[in-house]
Scaffold this motif. Structure first.
Motif, short mmCIF file in Angstrom:
data_model
loop_
_atom_site.label_atom_id
_atom_site.label_comp_id
_atom_site.label_asym_id
_atom_site.label_seq_id
_atom_site.Cartn_x
_atom_site.Cartn_y
_atom_site.Cartn_z
N LEU A 7 -2.30 3.52 8.62
CA LEU A 7 -3.52 2.74 8.45
C LEU A 7 -2.80 1.22 8.50
O LEU A 7 -3.66 0.31 8.85
N ALA A 33 -6.41 7.21 0.72
CA ALA A 33 -6.60 7.70 2.08
C ALA A 33 -4.99 7.98 2.91
O ALA A 33 -5.09 8.86 3.42
N VAL A 79 -11.86 6.67 8.29
CA VAL A 79 -10.68 7.38 8.35
C VAL A 79 -10.53 7.82 6.99
O VAL A 79 -9.90 9.12 7.04
N ILE A 80 -11.26 7.48 5.85
CA ILE A 80 -11.09 8.17 4.65
C ILE A 80 -11.83 9.32 4.66
O ILE A 80 -11.48 10.35 4.25
N LYS A 118 -12.26 1.81 8.42
CA LYS A 118 -11.54 2.26 7.27
C LYS A 118 -12.17 3.51 6.57
O LYS A 118 -11.71 4.58 6.28
N ASP A 141 -7.44 2.70 0.00
CA ASP A 141 -6.30 2.70 1.14
C ASP A 141 -5.13 3.64 0.66
O ASP A 141 -4.94 4.50 1.45
N ASN A 175 0.93 -1.16 0.03
CA ASN A 175 -0.11 0.02 -0.05
C ASN A 175 0.65 1.35 0.01
O ASN A 175 0.51 2.37 -0.62
N GLN A 214 -14.00 -3.46 10.48
CA GLN A 214 -12.79 -2.90 9.86
C GLN A 214 -13.23 -2.40 8.62
O GLN A 214 -12.42 -1.05 8.73
N LEU A 215 -13.87 -2.57 7.95
CA LEU A 215 -14.21 -1.81 6.52
C LEU A 215 -14.92 -0.65 7.13
O LEU A 215 -14.81 0.53 6.77
N SER A 269 -4.99 -1.30 10.89
CA SER A 269 -5.38 -2.75 10.41
C SER A 269 -4.85 -3.76 11.36
O SER A 269 -5.45 -4.53 11.58
#
Length: 346
Positions: free
Chosen positions: A291, A265, A315-316, A312, A262, A66, A308-309, A295
């Motif tokens: 990130l 972000a 966070v975005i 995330k 990801d 990533n 978790q999705l 995770s």
């Protein structure tokens, strides 16, 4: 005679009130780093075995793909563009590299083939965006779908497994106790930092993102710069695809699904503005680490995947909100200069 206090010239602009706190400057310099430190401390307290050396090395290895994607996307976003196809490029590049290795190509040649495929995909994105003036969001959305379909077509929807993959060390090897993907990631960021901070080309990238019309008048070849940043993003995605294929010792048509989100972000969280022209490659690296730590910590805490999705996604949204706040404050700081310029006109 009585002395009079001199009055300001009628054409002079009245100073505007400065913002009490420069959030944009604070965030770019120390804010994002403080978030990382706070997150590491939190995970060290609540997540079991988080501080173990082997776990920290696994975190570093896991963020490499990533982070490399985000490094390439930083160039694109600095010019005010976007690339949604990098996740699909990961899949196609990995497929090509594995097929080349199975066909008997030496490991360096197979790795180079994957990177060249990624660069070629980036060239298509850049040429369509720069020379045909197509919206980068639409162009890369189309190539994202096409390349994903191409990966499924080449593999016929099935993974291509090679137990004796000749470049498997790219994903699983160590050098002096450090995972090779981490070393590759650091090299990518050192090169990217040098290009953006110490070269004329880097200044042109920032100039195109800041004001493409002014950059063109200053002699910058805007179309070439725009095309080149997509090529860089594609090459980075190709390298990430090779590393991913080496880690799983196979070509996966589903590889890289959702990775573009990801990576974007990480770039925005690291301080690069979606409007272009402002940002730092070091911030992108920190955003990628944040990130990755988040995770891994969620996995150690046995948080369900769907939760978790959700996290995330938050966070975005927070990353985009921070960019919006920075953009507003940047506009506020430019207001006095603009007002002075207007009042100074005859």
């Amino acid at each position: 005679m009585t002395s009079q206090t001199p009055r300001p010239h009628q054409g002079a602009a009245e100073p505007l009130e400065k913002p009490p706190f420069d959030f944009a400057k604070w965030w770019d310099r120390v804010g994002i780093l403080m978030v990382l430190v706070a997150l590491v401390i939190l995970m060290s307290v609540i997540a079991p075995n988080f501080n173990r050396v082997d776990n920290l090395l696994n975190i570093a290895r896991s963020i490499s793909v990533n982070a490399i994607l985000a490094a390439g996307l930083t160039f694109v976003i600095l010019t005010g563009g976007i690339d949604l196809s990098v996740g699909s490029i990961v899949a196609v590049s990995g497929v090509v590299a594995v097929i080349a290795a199975i066909a008997g190509w030496p490991a360096p040649a197979a790795i180079l083939a994957g990177m060249l495929v990624g660069a070629a995909c980036g060239l298509i994105n850049g040429a369509l965006t720069a020379y045909l003036s197509l919206a980068p969001f639409i162009v890369t959305l189309g190539t994202m779908t096409f390349l994903r379909g191409l990966a499924y077509t080449i593999t016929e929807g099935q993974p291509i497994v090679s137990s004796d993959l000749n470049f498997r060390d790219m994903g699983n090897g160590y050098l002096s106790g450090v995972p090779i993907p981490v070393l590759v990631m650091l090299i990518v960021y050192l090169v990217a930092w040098f290009i953006l901070e110490r070269t004329r080309y880097g200044r042109h990238v920032y100039a195109v993102g800041g004001n493409p019309q002014a950059a063109r008048l200053a002699g910058v070849r805007v179309n070439r710069v725009t095309t080149s940043v997509y090529v860089i993003a594609g090459a980075c995605a190709g390298l990430a695809g090779v590393i991913f294929a080496a880690r799983v010792i196979s070509a996966q048509p589903t590889a890289g699904t959702g990775y573009e989100l990801d990576a974007i972000a990480a770039v925005v969280l690291g301080g690069t503005s979606l409007a272009g022209g402002r940002g730092r490659i070091v911030g992108t690296l920190i955003g990628s680490v944040i990130l990755g730590v988040l995770s891994t910590g969620l996995i150690l805490l046995n948080v369900p995947f769907f939760t978790q999705l959700l996290i995330k996604g938050v966070v975005i949204i927070v990353a985009v909100a921070i960019d919006s706040l920075k953009q507003r404050q940047f506009s506020f700081r430019r207001a006095p200069a603009a007002a002075a310029s207007e009042t100074a006109k005859p």
